[in-house]
Design a protein around this motif. Sequence first.
Motif, short mmCIF file in Angstrom:
data_model
loop_
_atom_site.label_atom_id
_atom_site.label_comp_id
_atom_site.label_asym_id
_atom_site.label_seq_id
_atom_site.Cartn_x
_atom_site.Cartn_y
_atom_site.Cartn_z
N ARG A 1 -0.71 11.24 -9.88
CA ARG A 1 -1.06 12.91 -9.78
C ARG A 1 -0.85 14.39 -9.93
NH1 ARG A 1 -3.67 10.26 -5.17
NH2 ARG A 1 -1.91 11.55 -4.18
N GLU B 1 -5.90 6.46 -9.99
CA GLU B 1 -4.35 7.20 -10.58
C GLU B 1 -4.16 6.79 -11.96
OE1 GLU B 1 -5.08 9.77 -6.77
OE2 GLU B 1 -5.07 7.51 -7.65
N LEU B 2 -4.13 4.87 -10.78
CA LEU B 2 -3.13 3.61 -11.47
C LEU B 2 -4.01 3.11 -12.35
CD1 LEU B 2 -0.97 2.82 -8.23
CD2 LEU B 2 -0.54 4.58 -10.08
N LEU C 1 -5.03 -2.56 -6.72
CA LEU C 1 -6.03 -1.12 -7.34
C LEU C 1 -7.21 -0.34 -7.35
CD1 LEU C 1 -5.02 -2.28 -11.35
CD2 LEU C 1 -3.59 -0.90 -10.29
N HIS D 1 -10.44 6.46 -16.00
CA HIS D 1 -9.00 7.25 -15.20
C HIS D 1 -9.38 8.55 -15.40
CE1 HIS D 1 -8.29 3.66 -12.96
NE2 HIS D 1 -7.66 3.08 -14.29
N ALA E 1 0.61 6.76 -7.33
CA ALA E 1 -0.22 7.27 -7.10
C ALA E 1 -0.25 8.68 -7.32
CB ALA E 1 -1.91 6.97 -6.18
N ARG F 1 -7.84 3.49 -5.93
CA ARG F 1 -6.49 4.47 -6.71
C ARG F 1 -6.51 4.23 -8.16
NH1 ARG F 1 -4.00 0.83 -2.48
NH2 ARG F 1 -3.20 1.84 -1.23
N ASP G 1 0.69 -1.32 -0.15
CA ASP G 1 -0.22 0.20 -0.22
C ASP G 1 0.92 1.47 -0.21
OD1 ASP G 1 -2.41 -1.87 -0.08
OD2 ASP G 1 -2.67 -1.69 2.25
N LEU H 1 2.30 1.85 -3.97
CA LEU H 1 1.49 1.91 -4.16
C LEU H 1 0.49 3.79 -4.45
CD1 LEU H 1 -1.40 -1.28 -4.87
CD2 LEU H 1 0.93 -0.29 -6.61
N ASP H 2 0.76 4.03 -3.09
CA ASP H 2 0.08 5.11 -2.96
C ASP H 2 0.97 6.49 -3.17
OD1 ASP H 2 -2.27 4.08 -1.67
OD2 ASP H 2 -1.18 4.52 0.44
N SER I 1 -9.64 -0.56 -16.61
CA SER I 1 -7.69 -0.17 -15.54
C SER I 1 -7.04 -0.74 -16.13
CB SER I 1 -7.70 -1.29 -14.41
OG SER I 1 -8.35 -0.67 -13.59
#
Length: 297
Positions: A133, A165-166, A160, A294, A129, A163, A122, A125-126, A194
């Motif tokens: 952005r 943005e991914l 995912l 997205h 993201a 999130r 996490d 991945l954060d 996605s």
Amino acid sequence: MTLLGVSTSALADPDALDRLSHFEPDVVEFYNYPAGSLPAITDFCRRTGVRPALHTPVPYDGPQPLRRFAPTGPEPGDAEEALRLVTETVRCAARLDAVHVVVHFPSPYPPFRPEGFAAARDGFLDSLAGLARTHGVPVLIENLSPNPLLRTPEQYRAALDGRPELGFCLDLGHAHLLGPPHGPVRFARHLGRSIRSMHVYNTTADRYPVHGHELARPEQRPHDGYLDLPAVLPELLARASPAVLVLEHGPRWDEETAARTGAWLRGLLADHDARVGSGTASAHDQDLDRRGRHPWQ
């Protein structure tokens, strides 16, 4: 409309970019290039009209090509180094107006310890993201197969979720090697829109340890263990509608084979576009409505 691309993995000499013209690509995905190569990459794209895409890491100025990328460990400092490489790649992609950035995820190296994995997953991945952005670049995680903590379609879908943005780069070979029931179509059914890119090559469970990523060709048959690309690609395209298919094979090919493969895949893409244009993609449209779009679409 899905574009056709090719990875620089196809080059024995990474500087021989003009060889890729035999595939007649719309996109070239660059991987493991040093900062000193960026002017040549920019010139190549300008001369040919090809759009660049980047596969982490670019730029990479280590003394040898990158052999280890471990965003979730297990060694101390692995995640920090991986994030540094991705950050540089995303910044470079923004400067080049690249189609996307691909990131291998998660770490494929044992030991695979459940303790602390969720936090490492996490946290990384954060951070991805946030990079997407900040820089306005599509960042796509690519499926791998060795790590049992994150390798199935359901696990990637859960990673995912939340999130937007991914995106996802569906590596058809990695998915095919998982075997039933976790093949490429199952990934498309779970991840849907996605999926913004696909890596295309072919292989079998027996051949992969020796031959690695082989050029996809129309004569490869499922009864020999290959992915039946003409049979599965229509559903993959309908459910995912990726921006680009990227040929990601090794350097064993000749000019005639490259031209034939490029023409074959463009024909499959054109067949799909014709079906979509005739209004036969209602299941695909329903999937879009359910999963949402997205920000860059």
